[in-house]
Design a protein around this motif. Structure first.
Motif, PDB file in Angstrom:
ATOM      1  N   UNK A  16     -27.877  36.788  -1.054  1.00  0.00           N
ATOM      2  CA  UNK A  16     -26.875  37.507  -0.273  1.00  0.00           C
ATOM      3  C   UNK A  16     -26.340  36.670   0.874  1.00  0.00           C
ATOM      4  N   UNK A  17     -27.210  35.899   1.515  1.00  0.00           N
ATOM      5  CA  UNK A  17     -26.774  35.063   2.642  1.00  0.00           C
ATOM      6  C   UNK A  17     -25.759  34.012   2.194  1.00  0.00           C
ATOM      7  N   UNK A  42     -22.469  34.423  10.106  1.00  0.00           N
ATOM      8  CA  UNK A  42     -23.087  34.852  11.366  1.00  0.00           C
ATOM      9  C   UNK A  42     -22.223  35.771  12.215  1.00  0.00           C
ATOM     10  N   UNK A  43     -20.934  35.904  11.903  1.00  0.00           N
ATOM     11  CA  UNK A  43     -20.059  36.727  12.741  1.00  0.00           C
ATOM     12  C   UNK A  43     -20.087  38.196  12.363  1.00  0.00           C
ATOM     13  N   UNK A  66     -28.647  35.697   9.811  1.00  0.00           N
ATOM     14  CA  UNK A  66     -29.768  36.423   9.197  1.00  0.00           C
ATOM     15  C   UNK A  66     -31.144  35.882   9.572  1.00  0.00           C
ATOM     16  N   UNK A  67     -31.191  34.691  10.147  1.00  0.00           N
ATOM     17  CA  UNK A  67     -32.472  34.099  10.513  1.00  0.00           C
ATOM     18  C   UNK A  67     -32.779  34.242  12.005  1.00  0.00           C
ATOM     19  N   UNK A  68     -31.927  34.979  12.728  1.00  0.00           N
ATOM     20  CA  UNK A  68     -32.125  35.163  14.161  1.00  0.00           C
ATOM     21  C   UNK A  68     -32.295  36.640  14.491  1.00  0.00           C
ATOM     22  N   UNK A 100     -28.065  42.382  11.553  1.00  0.00           N
ATOM     23  CA  UNK A 100     -28.059  43.704  10.908  1.00  0.00           C
ATOM     24  C   UNK A 100     -27.957  43.599   9.384  1.00  0.00           C
ATOM     25  N   UNK A 101     -28.359  42.485   8.818  1.00  0.00           N
ATOM     26  CA  UNK A 101     -28.310  42.335   7.365  1.00  0.00           C
ATOM     27  C   UNK A 101     -29.165  43.397   6.674  1.00  0.00           C
TER      28      UNK A 101
END
Length: 431
Positions: free
Chosen positions: A223-224, A242-243, A248-250, A254-255
């Protein structure tokens, strides 16, 4: 390059997501003194009567009773273009709507009005699907580095969920007597999974969700990669990684909140109906082949197959989850790639199931109210339907006439209020 066009939305550069409770939205609808309940009652207004803030943009839409309305939005900091085809119910009856994350005029639906009975209101949000119909954390930026802008030329941070789930129902209740509960929401391709997300996040507004060729396991390594790639290749948005939902790694992303499989169990508790439709990724007719060749040659044939295969695989995984936990998710499987010709084959069945689910909701809410049921369309010869099985049908023996690819720029018929600088979002249809 950024697709030319204008986006009917705006928001300051702040990443704050403004949310108001749905109860507050219902209270506001009541406070305006229009006498409509949350369920919505048909007023003594003919479907041909223009509502305040709405207009017919051309003779074709006038003939179909489709009004384009400008909806003031606090969350979007602008007025958003919404298309509405009012119902023809008699005064005093309840009013329900089918919301579409896209247009009312996509080729797969022949205008959509032909698929749905006039007892239901049809509501389309043309621009929403172009930024995933989602709440973003920061400003989308185009592939050439230019931020997305509104009609007025302002940068913005889309807050589509807040607009669709909280503000739009109030406007529709005020202008069209449409209930703020018991409605349906439908999305195609990138808007498919998000239609389900919206229903799960706003179960008081939507009792039914339809996803056509969507993707559901977004909170994953695949998905990323797939979500940003789709936004970039289909809609010219470069920073979807990221916007939109955050890196997704931080922390703070809200993924997970937007992964359908992570929260699909809520549908059972909510009493909702979810309908999922997908092809198997295999080109099933000459019409499909010709459509993709005309759009982009062999490369587009490959892309169309891969996209639909990804949707099929995602649907099969969701199907297994639904079967194991007894979730209210219905599945429609057919052969075909990511093309209008594939979607045409299941249009009628999807519409019939949506309307049937709305009727069941309405009859359950008000047993004394009996509506004549619209006959369900016969399944396509190459289509199988199931809530528990994942068998793949053979290719259909019939073919549909060639139609434009979803990647062809649409003519949404949205009036432009003011001249503006280049803005992203006026091409595509949610694919």
């Amino acid at each position: 390059m950024i697709p030319s066009g204008r986006a009917s939305r705006a928001h300051p550069t702040s990443i704050t997501v403004r949310r108001r409770s749905s109860l507050a939205a219902v209270a506001l609808a009541t406070a305006v003194g229009l006498g409509a309940t949350a369920a919505g009652q048909a007023g003594a207004v003919a479907p041909t009567t223009l509502r305040d803030g709405c207009a017919y943009v051309d003779d074709n839409e006038r003939a179909q009773n489709i009004q384009t309305c400008w909806v003031p939005s606090e969350s979007m900091q602008t007025s958003v273009a919404v298309k509405v085809r009012p119902s023809d119910r008699q005064a005093g009856g309840s009013e329900q709507a089918a919301y579409f994350l896209g247009t009312l005029s996509d080729p797969s639906a022949n205008g959509r009005g032909e698929l749905y009975g006039t007892e239901y209101n049809l509501v389309a949000i043309p621009d929403s699907a172009k930024t995933w119909s989602s709440n973003w954390q920061s400003t989308p930026v185009g592939n050439d580095g230019t931020p997305l802008t509104t009609y007025e030329g302002n940068t913005f941070t889309p807050q589509w969920e807040t607009f669709i789930g909280e503000e739009l129902p109030v406007f529709l209740n005020e202008r069209f007597d449409i209930g703020t509960s018991g409605n349906a929401v439908s999305g195609l391709s990138i808007a498919g999974g998000q239609a389900v997300n919206l229903a799960l996040k706003y179960p008081d507004v939507f009792s039914v969700a339809v996803s056509r060729s969507g993707y559901y396991q977004t909170d994953s390594l695949l998905g990323y990669l797939a979500v940003p790639l789709t936004l970039s290749s289909r809609h010219g948005v470069a920073n979807g990684f990221d916007a939109m939902w955050g890196n997704p790694f931080l922390p703070g992303n809200t993924w997970g909140e937007n992964d359908v499989t992570a929260r699909i169990a809520e549908a059972k508790a909510n009493g909702q109906t979810i309908i999922v439709s997908t092809g198997n990724g295999l080109v099933s007719s000459k019409a499909e082949w010709d459509e993709m060749i005309a759009q982009g040659g062999l490369a587009h044939v490959a892309i169309g197959g891969v996209l639909e295969l990804a949707s099929f695989t995602s649907a099969v995984l969701l199907n297994a989850q639904a079967a194991i936990f007894g979730l209210p998710v219905d599945f429609i499987y057919t052969a075909g790639a990511h093309t209008w010709n594939r979607w045409i084959r299941t249009d009628a069945e999807e519409a019939a199931r949506l309307e049937d689910a709305l009727r069941r909701y309405e009859e359950g809410r008000s047993p004394a109210l009996l509506l004549s049921a619209k006959p369900e369309a016969a399944p396509d010869p190459g289509t199988t339907t199931s809530a528990t099985e994942t068998s793949v049908p053979a290719s259909p023996t019939t073919t549909a006439a060639a139609t434009p690819s979803a990647d062809v720029a649409e003519t949404d018929g949205v009036p432009q209020p003011t001249p503006t600088a280049k803005a992203i979002g006026a091409v595509g249809s949610g694919r």
